[in-house]
Design a protein around this motif. Sequence first.
Motif, mmCIF file in Angstrom:
data_model
loop_
_atom_site.group_PDB
_atom_site.id
_atom_site.type_symbol
_atom_site.label_atom_id
_atom_site.label_comp_id
_atom_site.label_asym_id
_atom_site.label_seq_id
_atom_site.Cartn_x
_atom_site.Cartn_y
_atom_site.Cartn_z
ATOM 1 N N TRP A 78 0.850 -0.952 0.088
ATOM 2 C CA TRP A 78 0.028 0.047 -0.118
ATOM 3 C C TRP A 78 1.045 1.216 0.089
ATOM 4 O O TRP A 78 1.613 1.480 1.004
ATOM 5 C CB TRP A 78 -1.070 0.162 1.259
ATOM 6 N N MET A 79 0.754 2.056 -1.227
ATOM 7 C CA MET A 79 1.505 3.168 -1.336
ATOM 8 C C MET A 79 3.017 2.983 -1.463
ATOM 9 O O MET A 79 3.829 1.985 -1.370
ATOM 10 C CB MET A 79 1.509 4.126 0.044
ATOM 11 N N TYR A 80 3.668 3.950 -1.982
ATOM 12 C CA TYR A 80 5.132 3.913 -2.358
ATOM 13 C C TYR A 80 6.257 3.312 -1.398
ATOM 14 O O TYR A 80 6.872 2.653 -1.534
ATOM 15 C CB TYR A 80 5.607 5.443 -2.855
ATOM 16 N N PRO A 81 6.131 3.993 0.002
ATOM 17 C CA PRO A 81 7.151 3.425 1.052
ATOM 18 C C PRO A 81 7.001 1.980 1.181
ATOM 19 O O PRO A 81 8.169 1.337 1.213
ATOM 20 C CB PRO A 81 6.690 4.053 2.212
ATOM 21 N N GLY A 118 11.492 9.196 -9.004
ATOM 22 C CA GLY A 118 11.207 8.134 -8.187
ATOM 23 C C GLY A 118 10.029 7.222 -9.162
ATOM 24 O O GLY A 118 10.190 6.031 -8.993
ATOM 25 N N LEU A 119 9.065 7.904 -9.675
ATOM 26 C CA LEU A 119 8.323 7.254 -10.558
ATOM 27 C C LEU A 119 8.832 6.563 -11.686
ATOM 28 O O LEU A 119 8.278 5.299 -12.167
ATOM 29 C CB LEU A 119 7.085 8.016 -10.791
ATOM 30 N N ILE A 120 9.729 7.106 -12.414
ATOM 31 C CA ILE A 120 10.341 6.566 -13.512
ATOM 32 C C ILE A 120 11.235 5.201 -12.731
ATOM 33 O O ILE A 120 10.988 3.999 -13.632
ATOM 34 C CB ILE A 120 11.720 7.481 -13.972
ATOM 35 N N PHE A 121 11.907 5.263 -11.798
ATOM 36 C CA PHE A 121 12.500 4.071 -11.076
ATOM 37 C C PHE A 121 11.491 2.994 -10.952
ATOM 38 O O PHE A 121 11.609 1.959 -11.356
ATOM 39 C CB PHE A 121 13.139 4.449 -10.126
#
Length: 338
Positions: A78-81, A118-121
Motif C-alpha cells: 500500500w503506497m510507495y514506501p 522515483g516514479l520512473i524508477f
Amino acid sequence: MTTIYHIIPNLNSAGAENFLLSLSTHLSKEYNQIIYTFSNPEKDTLYPKFDSSIKFIFNKKELIGSLKNFQNPIIICWMYPSIFFLEKLRVFNKIEAKIIWNIRHSSFLPFEIKQKVGLIFLGLLSKIRKYSIIYCAYASRDYHQRFFFYKRKAEVILNGLTKKLDFKDLKNEDYFLYVGRYNPSKGPDFLLRVFKKYVKINPEAKLKIAGGGWNRNQMDNALLNNIEILGNVDDLSALYARAKCFLFTSKTEGFPNVLAEACSFGLPIIATNAGDASVILKDYPNAEIATTEKHFSELLNNFENNDFTLKSKVAKDFRKRFDFDKTVSNYIKFFKSL
C-alpha cells in the motif's frame, strides 16, 4: 484459505488506511490476513477498529519468518514506501509470493521533481518484475503509465463508498463544508482565496472545515468570524447531512473519498477537476466542476440552494452506484486472477 499480507507504513486515519480498514473487514471471512506496519501499530488511530481475526506484525524478522509459513501468499504493498520496503526485503531474502502494488496517488505537483524521478524508477522496476498493479482511480492509472508502469496486469478498482455514513438526519443549514487535511495538494490557499472573495459579497457566509493541520494563523483576519475549524472529526455524517454545499479544491488526488461521501448525501458540490472527480460526478446532478480559480469563484458567487426534496433521492442513487460491496467483489476477482 489464501493468506494476504498487507504492507502499509502505519494505520493512522487517512484515505488509504481507512480504505484498508474497510476492505480487510469485508475480506476477513474468505482470507487469512496479516498486516505489517513500519512501527508498533497499537499506537495508531485505526488499529483498534480492525477485525480481531487479523494478525499484526511490525518486526521485519518476524515478517520474513511468517512469509515462509505460507505457500505463495498474496502481498499487497500500500503506497510507495511499502513498495520500496518490499523491494529491499527481496534483495536479501528469497520471497515467493504474488505481489500487488496498490497505487493510491494520482499525480505530483510541478516542483516535486524527486518524486517524479522515483516514479520512473518504479515504472521500470514494475516492467522488469511484471508486477500486478491496482489503481484506485483512472487518473492514477493514466498518470503512472506515463512513467512506464507495467500495463499488462494493471486494473482500476474504484474505492467506492468506504464508510457507511448515516444520512437519515438530512437538513439544510446555512454553511458551506470543506473536508480535508491542511496540505498543499488539497488546495487550502485556493479555498481561502475563493471564500474570501465570496465573503466580500456575502459577509454573513459560514464555512466549516473538518480535517487535521488547520489553525487560525493560516487565515486572513477578515475570515476569522466566517470560518469554523473543527479538526479531525470521527463521524462526518451530521456535517454532510446539514451542509448547504460542499467545496472541493484539491490540486491532485487519486480517488477523492470525501467527494464521494459528499455525493452520498446529495449535497450540491463545487469542485476542481482533481483525480477522478469527473468520474465520480459524471452522472451526479448537483455538481459543478471549475476549470480555473476564477471559474470556481463565479460558481460560488452564483450558488443557489437546490430543491431540498431531491436531496434524499440523489443520495440513494449515488450510494447504489458506488456501493462498497462492488469494490470488494472486484478485489476478490483480481486476487483469483493472479
